[in-house]
Scaffold this motif. Structure first.
Motif, mmCIF file in Angstrom:
data_model
loop_
_atom_site.group_PDB
_atom_site.id
_atom_site.type_symbol
_atom_site.label_atom_id
_atom_site.label_comp_id
_atom_site.label_asym_id
_atom_site.label_seq_id
_atom_site.Cartn_x
_atom_site.Cartn_y
_atom_site.Cartn_z
ATOM 1 N N VAL A 1 -2.695 8.880 -10.205
ATOM 2 C CA VAL A 1 -1.491 8.056 -10.108
ATOM 3 C C VAL A 1 -1.777 6.783 -9.316
ATOM 4 C CG1 VAL A 1 0.898 7.972 -9.306
ATOM 5 C CG2 VAL A 1 -0.007 10.071 -10.313
ATOM 6 N N GLU A 2 -2.570 6.923 -8.235
ATOM 7 C CA GLU A 2 -2.963 5.742 -7.460
ATOM 8 C C GLU A 2 -3.729 4.757 -8.340
ATOM 9 O OE1 GLU A 2 -5.194 7.140 -4.138
ATOM 10 O OE2 GLU A 2 -3.411 7.543 -2.911
ATOM 11 N N TRP A 3 -4.606 5.315 -9.199
ATOM 12 C CA TRP A 3 -5.396 4.439 -10.073
ATOM 13 C C TRP A 3 -4.492 3.702 -11.064
ATOM 14 C CZ3 TRP A 3 -6.299 4.063 -15.325
ATOM 15 C CH2 TRP A 3 -7.366 3.238 -15.698
ATOM 16 N N TRP B 1 0.831 -1.199 0.000
ATOM 17 C CA TRP B 1 0.000 0.000 0.000
ATOM 18 C C TRP B 1 0.865 1.248 0.000
ATOM 19 C CZ3 TRP B 1 -5.276 -0.137 -0.445
ATOM 20 C CH2 TRP B 1 -5.869 -1.381 -0.262
ATOM 21 N N LEU B 2 0.383 2.268 -0.698
ATOM 22 C CA LEU B 2 1.056 3.565 -0.716
ATOM 23 C C LEU B 2 0.575 4.403 0.464
ATOM 24 C CD1 LEU B 2 0.636 4.360 -4.520
ATOM 25 C CD2 LEU B 2 2.707 3.547 -3.389
ATOM 26 N N PRO B 3 1.428 5.262 0.995
ATOM 27 C CA PRO B 3 0.973 6.168 2.062
ATOM 28 C C PRO B 3 -0.184 7.042 1.577
ATOM 29 C CG PRO B 3 3.369 6.160 1.902
ATOM 30 C CD PRO B 3 2.870 5.412 0.715
ATOM 31 N N VAL C 1 -0.308 -1.003 -5.016
ATOM 32 C CA VAL C 1 0.432 -1.318 -6.239
ATOM 33 C C VAL C 1 0.045 -2.726 -6.678
ATOM 34 C CG1 VAL C 1 2.716 -1.661 -7.260
ATOM 35 C CG2 VAL C 1 2.337 0.206 -5.636
ATOM 36 N N SER C 2 -0.409 -2.852 -7.925
ATOM 37 C CA SER C 2 -0.844 -4.152 -8.422
ATOM 38 C C SER C 2 0.347 -5.006 -8.824
ATOM 39 C CB SER C 2 -1.773 -3.972 -9.630
ATOM 40 O OG SER C 2 -1.041 -3.452 -10.740
ATOM 41 N N ILE C 3 0.087 -6.288 -9.034
ATOM 42 C CA ILE C 3 1.152 -7.214 -9.424
ATOM 43 C C ILE C 3 1.667 -6.889 -10.824
ATOM 44 C CG2 ILE C 3 -0.450 -8.939 -10.343
ATOM 45 C CD1 ILE C 3 1.442 -11.099 -9.246
#
Length: 212
Positions: A142-144, A132-134, A156-158
Motif C-alpha cells: 500500500v505504501e508503494w 509522510w505516512l506513520p 504520498v505522491s503528488i
C-alpha cells in the motif's frame, strides 16, 4: 508560497467545476461578459442589436405600406431595410469570427491553467512527498502504491494526492446534490460536463433516477 497540497486541491477543484458546468457554458458566459465591456467586440455587438431592432421596425413599416398604392415610400423603406440588413450581416460575420478566436484563446488558456499546470506539477514534483505516512500504518504494498510513481516509499505522491482530491470532490458534489434533493424535493440540474454518452441523468424528487 502556497502549499503544494493546496495548489493541487485548487487545480482539482477548478477542473471539477469545469467538468460539472461544462466548457461550452463557461465559454458562452465569458463571451457574454466580454461583449458587455467597452471592447471592439462589445461595440459591434451593441451595434448589431440596434440594427436588428431597426430591421424589425422597417419590416413592420414595409408590411403596412402597399407597393402599388405608395410605391415611392415602399421603395424608400425597402432601401433602408436592405442597407440595414447588409450592415447587420457584415457585423454578424465579423462577430462570429471574433467569437471563434475568443473561444479558442479562452480554451487554450483554460487548459494551460488547469490540465497543463497539473501535468507540469506532477512531472516536476514527481519525487517530492506530499506528506509522510506513520511508520507501519499500512502494508508495504500500500505504501508503494501511495508513493507511485517516483515518490519515496512511505509517503504520498503528488499523483495520488491529485486522485484523492478529485475523488473527494466528486463524492462531496454527489452528497451536496443528494442533500439538495432531500431538502427542496426538486431535481438537480446537470451541467454539460456531467452528460455522459449522450444520456444525461437527473434525480427525481423521490430520489429515483430518470433518463432525459
Amino acid at each position: 508560497m502556497p502549499s503544494l497540497l493546496l495548489v493541487m486541491f485548487a487545480l482539482q477543484l477548478a477542473l471539477h467545476i469545469i467538468n460539472t458546468v461544462g466548457a461550452t457554458t463557461i465559454n458562452e458566459v465569458l463571451w457574454a461578459i466580454w461583449t458587455k465591456l467597452p471592447t471592439p467586440s462589445g461595440k459591434s455587438t451593441k451595434r448589431a442589436l440596434e440594427l436588428k431592432l431597426d430591421i424589425v421596425s422597417v419590416k413592420r413599416d414595409m408590411a403596412a405600406v402597399s407597393a402599388q398604392d405608395d410605391f415611392a415610400r415602399w421603395a424608400k423603406i425597402t432601401r433602408q431595410h436592405d442597407k440595414a440588413m447588409q450592415e447587420f450581416q457584415m457585423l454578424d460575420a465579423r462577430l462570429k469570427a471574433h467569437k471563434a478566436t475568443f473561444t479558442t484563446t479562452i480554451s487554450t488558456l483554460r487548459w494551460l491553467g488547469t490540465q497543463g499546470l497539473r501535468f507540469l506539477l506532477q512531472m516536476y514534483y514527481a519525487k517530492t512527498p506530499m506528506f509522510w505516512l506513520p511508520a507501519g500504518w499500512v502494508p508495504y504494498y500500500v505504501e508503494w502504491i501511495l508513493s507511485f510513481p517516483r515518490a519515496p516509499v512511505g509517503s504520498v505522491s503528488i499523483n495520488v494526492w491529485g486522485i484523492a482530491c478529485a475523488s473527494m470532490l466528486v463524492l462531496a458534489s454527489e452528497a451536496a446534490a443528494a442533500g439538495y434533493v432531500l431538502v427542496t424535493q426538486k431535481p438537480v440540474p446537470l451541467g454539460d460536463g456531467e452528460r455522459k454518452n449522450g444520456e444525461p441523468m437527473a434525480f427525481t424528487a423521490r430520489g429515483e433516477k430518470k433518463e432525459l
